[in-house]
Design a protein around this motif. Structure first.
Motif, PDB file in Angstrom:
ATOM      1  N   ASN A  90      45.630  63.127  27.271  1.00  0.00           N
ATOM      2  CA  ASN A  90      45.246  64.605  27.444  1.00  0.00           C
ATOM      3  C   ASN A  90      43.994  64.547  26.127  1.00  0.00           C
ATOM      4  OD1 ASN A  90      46.541  65.337  29.522  1.00  0.00           O
ATOM      5  ND2 ASN A  90      48.400  66.122  28.340  1.00  0.00           N
ATOM      6  N   ARG A  91      44.377  64.210  24.951  1.00  0.00           N
ATOM      7  CA  ARG A  91      43.644  64.066  23.913  1.00  0.00           C
ATOM      8  C   ARG A  91      42.217  63.335  24.192  1.00  0.00           C
ATOM      9  NH1 ARG A  91      46.815  61.878  19.048  1.00  0.00           N
ATOM     10  NH2 ARG A  91      45.022  61.947  18.081  1.00  0.00           N
ATOM     11  N   LEU A  92      42.308  62.180  24.862  1.00  0.00           N
ATOM     12  CA  LEU A  92      41.291  61.591  25.109  1.00  0.00           C
ATOM     13  C   LEU A  92      40.216  62.408  26.241  1.00  0.00           C
ATOM     14  CD1 LEU A  92      42.091  57.943  25.531  1.00  0.00           C
ATOM     15  CD2 LEU A  92      40.297  58.909  23.906  1.00  0.00           C
ATOM     16  N   SER A  93      41.009  62.994  27.256  1.00  0.00           N
ATOM     17  CA  SER A  93      40.342  64.007  28.240  1.00  0.00           C
ATOM     18  C   SER A  93      39.508  65.058  27.394  1.00  0.00           C
ATOM     19  CB  SER A  93      41.301  64.245  29.235  1.00  0.00           C
ATOM     20  OG  SER A  93      40.736  65.361  30.145  1.00  0.00           O
ATOM     21  N   ARG A  94      40.315  65.760  26.594  1.00  0.00           N
ATOM     22  CA  ARG A  94      39.609  66.806  25.645  1.00  0.00           C
ATOM     23  C   ARG A  94      38.582  66.424  24.913  1.00  0.00           C
ATOM     24  NH1 ARG A  94      44.604  68.742  24.547  1.00  0.00           N
ATOM     25  NH2 ARG A  94      44.744  67.903  22.426  1.00  0.00           N
ATOM     26  N   LEU A  95      38.471  65.305  24.247  1.00  0.00           N
ATOM     27  CA  LEU A  95      37.374  64.810  23.747  1.00  0.00           C
ATOM     28  C   LEU A  95      36.162  64.294  24.604  1.00  0.00           C
ATOM     29  CD1 LEU A  95      36.415  63.654  20.599  1.00  0.00           C
ATOM     30  CD2 LEU A  95      37.366  61.547  21.454  1.00  0.00           C
ATOM     31  N   SER A  96      36.557  63.981  25.710  1.00  0.00           N
ATOM     32  CA  SER A  96      35.303  63.626  26.530  1.00  0.00           C
ATOM     33  C   SER A  96      35.018  65.040  27.065  1.00  0.00           C
ATOM     34  CB  SER A  96      35.829  62.845  28.050  1.00  0.00           C
ATOM     35  OG  SER A  96      34.853  62.812  28.894  1.00  0.00           O
ATOM     36  N   TYR A 123      13.279  61.072  22.004  1.00  0.00           N
ATOM     37  CA  TYR A 123      14.381  59.978  22.181  1.00  0.00           C
ATOM     38  C   TYR A 123      15.766  60.603  21.973  1.00  0.00           C
ATOM     39  CZ  TYR A 123      10.359  56.590  21.873  1.00  0.00           C
ATOM     40  OH  TYR A 123       9.333  56.095  22.120  1.00  0.00           O
ATOM     41  N   ASP A 124      15.763  61.584  20.972  1.00  0.00           N
ATOM     42  CA  ASP A 124      17.199  62.397  20.788  1.00  0.00           C
ATOM     43  C   ASP A 124      17.617  62.904  21.809  1.00  0.00           C
ATOM     44  OD1 ASP A 124      19.148  62.916  18.797  1.00  0.00           O
ATOM     45  OD2 ASP A 124      18.455  65.203  19.367  1.00  0.00           O
ATOM     46  N   HIS A 125      16.800  63.537  22.481  1.00  0.00           N
ATOM     47  CA  HIS A 125      17.224  64.139  24.022  1.00  0.00           C
ATOM     48  C   HIS A 125      17.501  63.426  25.011  1.00  0.00           C
ATOM     49  CE1 HIS A 125      15.524  68.587  23.847  1.00  0.00           C
ATOM     50  NE2 HIS A 125      15.499  68.002  22.405  1.00  0.00           N
ATOM     51  N   ALA A 126      16.922  61.983  24.985  1.00  0.00           N
ATOM     52  CA  ALA A 126      17.309  61.124  26.058  1.00  0.00           C
ATOM     53  C   ALA A 126      18.697  60.775  25.576  1.00  0.00           C
ATOM     54  CB  ALA A 126      16.313  59.911  26.071  1.00  0.00           C
ATOM     55  N   ARG A 127      18.953  60.393  24.460  1.00  0.00           N
ATOM     56  CA  ARG A 127      20.215  59.967  24.061  1.00  0.00           C
ATOM     57  C   ARG A 127      21.561  61.204  23.992  1.00  0.00           C
ATOM     58  NH1 ARG A 127      23.554  61.483  19.789  1.00  0.00           N
ATOM     59  NH2 ARG A 127      21.999  63.003  19.473  1.00  0.00           N
ATOM     60  N   THR A 128      20.992  62.164  24.032  1.00  0.00           N
ATOM     61  CA  THR A 128      22.032  63.334  24.342  1.00  0.00           C
ATOM     62  C   THR A 128      22.364  63.343  25.725  1.00  0.00           C
ATOM     63  OG1 THR A 128      21.173  64.714  22.270  1.00  0.00           O
ATOM     64  CG2 THR A 128      22.349  66.074  24.244  1.00  0.00           C
ATOM     65  N   ASN A 129      21.289  63.238  26.606  1.00  0.00           N
ATOM     66  CA  ASN A 129      21.517  63.238  28.223  1.00  0.00           C
ATOM     67  C   ASN A 129      22.459  62.232  28.574  1.00  0.00           C
ATOM     68  OD1 ASN A 129      19.990  65.444  28.330  1.00  0.00           O
ATOM     69  ND2 ASN A 129      18.047  64.282  28.828  1.00  0.00           N
ATOM     70  N   PHE A 130      21.976  61.001  27.905  1.00  0.00           N
ATOM     71  CA  PHE A 130      22.852  59.544  28.206  1.00  0.00           C
ATOM     72  C   PHE A 130      24.490  59.850  27.662  1.00  0.00           C
ATOM     73  CE2 PHE A 130      25.163  56.014  26.611  1.00  0.00           C
ATOM     74  CZ  PHE A 130      25.119  55.046  27.752  1.00  0.00           C
ATOM     75  N   LEU A 131      24.705  60.346  26.449  1.00  0.00           N
ATOM     76  CA  LEU A 131      26.057  60.868  26.072  1.00  0.00           C
ATOM     77  C   LEU A 131      26.761  61.805  27.107  1.00  0.00           C
ATOM     78  CD1 LEU A 131      25.693  60.945  22.351  1.00  0.00           C
ATOM     79  CD2 LEU A 131      26.861  59.132  23.598  1.00  0.00           C
ATOM     80  N   ALA A 132      25.886  62.480  27.645  1.00  0.00           N
ATOM     81  CA  ALA A 132      26.672  63.731  28.468  1.00  0.00           C
ATOM     82  C   ALA A 132      26.974  63.174  29.585  1.00  0.00           C
ATOM     83  CB  ALA A 132      25.434  64.730  28.811  1.00  0.00           C
ATOM     84  N   ARG A 133      26.111  62.204  30.115  1.00  0.00           N
ATOM     85  CA  ARG A 133      26.456  61.672  31.718  1.00  0.00           C
ATOM     86  C   ARG A 133      27.742  60.822  31.304  1.00  0.00           C
ATOM     87  NH1 ARG A 133      20.824  61.107  32.108  1.00  0.00           N
ATOM     88  NH2 ARG A 133      21.085  58.884  31.313  1.00  0.00           N
ATOM     89  N   ALA A 134      27.703  59.969  30.153  1.00  0.00           N
ATOM     90  CA  ALA A 134      28.758  59.034  30.028  1.00  0.00           C
ATOM     91  C   ALA A 134      30.095  59.806  29.914  1.00  0.00           C
ATOM     92  CB  ALA A 134      28.766  58.323  28.797  1.00  0.00           C
ATOM     93  N   ALA A 135      30.029  60.903  29.109  1.00  0.00           N
ATOM     94  CA  ALA A 135      31.474  61.994  28.942  1.00  0.00           C
ATOM     95  C   ALA A 135      31.752  62.292  30.282  1.00  0.00           C
ATOM     96  CB  ALA A 135      30.831  62.785  27.887  1.00  0.00           C
ATOM     97  N   HIS A 136      31.003  62.836  31.143  1.00  0.00           N
ATOM     98  CA  HIS A 136      31.322  63.347  32.564  1.00  0.00           C
ATOM     99  C   HIS A 136      31.957  62.249  33.294  1.00  0.00           C
ATOM    100  CE1 HIS A 136      30.625  64.464  36.709  1.00  0.00           C
ATOM    101  NE2 HIS A 136      30.680  65.758  36.078  1.00  0.00           N
ATOM    102  N   ASP A 137      31.261  60.957  33.293  1.00  0.00           N
ATOM    103  CA  ASP A 137      31.829  60.041  34.082  1.00  0.00           C
ATOM    104  C   ASP A 137      33.388  59.333  33.704  1.00  0.00           C
ATOM    105  OD1 ASP A 137      29.669  59.892  35.496  1.00  0.00           O
ATOM    106  OD2 ASP A 137      28.892  58.132  34.509  1.00  0.00           O
ATOM    107  N   CYS A 138      33.616  59.976  32.295  1.00  0.00           N
ATOM    108  CA  CYS A 138      34.857  59.416  31.700  1.00  0.00           C
ATOM    109  C   CYS A 138      36.116  60.310  32.161  1.00  0.00           C
ATOM    110  CB  CYS A 138      34.901  59.204  30.297  1.00  0.00           C
ATOM    111  SG  CYS A 138      34.034  57.669  29.720  1.00  0.00           S
ATOM    112  N   ARG A 139      35.618  61.689  32.352  1.00  0.00           N
ATOM    113  CA  ARG A 139      36.676  62.624  32.604  1.00  0.00           C
ATOM    114  C   ARG A 139      37.417  62.336  33.928  1.00  0.00           C
ATOM    115  NH1 ARG A 139      32.756  67.921  32.227  1.00  0.00           N
ATOM    116  NH2 ARG A 139      34.688  68.883  32.630  1.00  0.00           N
ATOM    117  N   ALA A 140      36.870  61.757  34.981  1.00  0.00           N
ATOM    118  CA  ALA A 140      37.569  61.609  36.287  1.00  0.00           C
ATOM    119  C   ALA A 140      38.648  60.539  36.050  1.00  0.00           C
ATOM    120  CB  ALA A 140      36.609  61.374  37.333  1.00  0.00           C
ATOM    121  N   PRO A 141      38.703  59.341  35.539  1.00  0.00           N
ATOM    122  CA  PRO A 141      39.627  58.615  35.526  1.00  0.00           C
ATOM    123  C   PRO A 141      40.756  58.929  34.433  1.00  0.00           C
ATOM    124  CG  PRO A 141      37.594  57.736  34.575  1.00  0.00           C
ATOM    125  CD  PRO A 141      37.221  58.770  35.076  1.00  0.00           C
TER     126      PRO A 141
END
Length: 400
Positions: free
Chosen positions: A189-195, A136-154
């Motif tokens: 820029n700070r939000l982008s770096r955090l993402s 479950y922890d791996h599934a959570r991590t994968n979800f966070l990675a996908r969400a962070a990746h999707d936030c970077r473009a906007p």
């Protein structure tokens, strides 16, 4: 205690060393990749790498821990020998610690306890539950990675629009409008770096990604980090003092990633330094004894025969006049998503500092937090010569 480790991964070895040191188990012996048959021991950890655990592992008399990836786990039928504990890669310190520190070091008592079938059945259920939690922890991590990746473009697009406005390419701006847009761009820029950090933290720990190592002077990286956090320091009228001593020997590092470390540490200091406070950046040559911390992974040329403590690394200290770090949290502050107390929590949720430790570890360095008479101090060390993995067949003894 004797721990037998079968692994080609320095990170697994380092994690085991940290666990043994923190647990304070007294004299310990770590045997890395011994020839078969294995010597007797209390625990054997096998880092699975495309090879079925040999009979000598399944017949090991102590606690057995098998490290596999989620994909590799599906390749194992229920043919795994009963009593082998499975840990999903990457093996975290918390997960391995549960097995290493629970070893009963009194064999006579262990034999008596083994007679209790009810206890053994309960332990098996707990281990199965532990494995599910890891999944479950791996599934959570994968979800966070996908969400962070999707936030970077906007966020990148927003930063681009702000840049167009600041360059007056769509019309002139008043001084007040320019100032507001500059602050907006800094926040974006700070939000982008955090993402990006969220994505990197969740992906890099599961990939054998090597930093782009090359020889660089340290001063340009410090100056670039200062340029990035200048708006944040200006908002609180924080003064920044710089004392960077030149280094004779070459430092090999990934300039982009070390800049990221410096930015994260400086942002942390800016956040907790009060109005009109002070931050000091100090860099100097430093002697770091790596032999104890690296054990059999230490480079051969680092095994000094003399006691001359000549500098072998470069150290950077970032100190501020904000609140210090409680002694009991000086190690956990670099863990992911850790926190300890309200507004004075220097971990900031653990993300930025966890990124710092990951990057410095990839450079075979070390990072830590300390206190001064005025506030907190975050320090890291970069070796002059990049550490290389030595023969892993040697036996290392350490005292936790």
């Amino acid at each position: 205690m004797r721990l037998i480790l079968i692994s080609d991964d320095y990170e697994v070895y380092r994690t085991c060393c940290n666990i043994l040191q923190l647990a304070q188990l007294g004299d310990v012996e770590i045997i890395v990749n011994p020839p078969q048959p294995f010597p007797a021991g209390d625990i054997c950890i096998w880092d699975y790498q495309d090879s079925t655990p040999p009979d000598v592992f399944t017949a090991f008399n102590g606690t057995r821990v098998l490290i596999v990836s989620r994909k590799e786990l599906s390749a194992f039928p229920s043919g795994l020998a009963e009593g082998i504990n499975v840990v999903l890669r990457p093996a975290t310190e918390a997960t391995l610690s549960a097995f290493i520190t629970s070893i009963d070091r009194h064999p006579a008592r262990s034999r008596l306890a083994a007679l209790s079938s009810d206890r053994d059945a309960l332990l098996q259920l707990l281990f199965q539950a532990n494995l599910k939690l890891q999944e479950y922890d791996h599934a959570r991590t994968n979800f966070l990675a996908r969400a962070a990746h999707d936030c970077r473009a906007p966020l990148t697009a927003l930063a681009g629009y702000c840049s167009l406005l600041l360059k007056n390419q769509v019309g002139a701006l008043t001084e007040e409008q320019h100032d507001i847009l500059a602050r907006m761009q800094s926040s974006i820029n700070r939000l982008s770096r955090l993402s990006s950090e969220m994505f990197q933290l969740n992906i890099d720990s599961r990939m054998a990604a090597e930093p782009q190592i090359d020889v660089h002077p340290i001063e340009p990286s410090v100056q670039e980090a200062l340029r990035q956090i200048a708006p944040l320091a200006a908002e609180k009228h924080i003064s920044i003092d710089i004392d960077i001593h030149p280094h004779v020997a070459s430092i090999s590092f990934d300039a982009f990633r070390i800049e990221q470390v410096l930015i994260n540490l400086l942002e942390n200091s800016c956040k907790f330094t009060p109005q009109s406070g002070n931050i000091t950046i100090r860099g100097y040559e430093y002697f770091w004894d790596r032999r104890r911390s690296m054990g059999p992974f230490a480079p051969v040329d680092d095994r000094r025969q003399s006691q001359i403590r000549r500098p072998n690394s470069y150290r950077l200290d970032i100190s501020d006049t904000g609140p210090g770090v409680p002694p009991e949290h000086k190690n956990s502050i670099f863990e992911e998503y850790t926190s300890y107390r309200g507004s004075e929590d220097r971990s900031c949720g653990g993300l930025g500092l966890a990124i710092c430790r990951m990057i410095i570890t990839h450079h075979k360095g070390i990072i830590w937090a300390d206190d001064s008479d005025y506030g907190a101090v975050f320090s890291f060390v970069l070796p002059f010569k990049r550490a290389t993995q030595a023969s892993m067949t040697r036996v290392a003894r350490s005292s936790a």
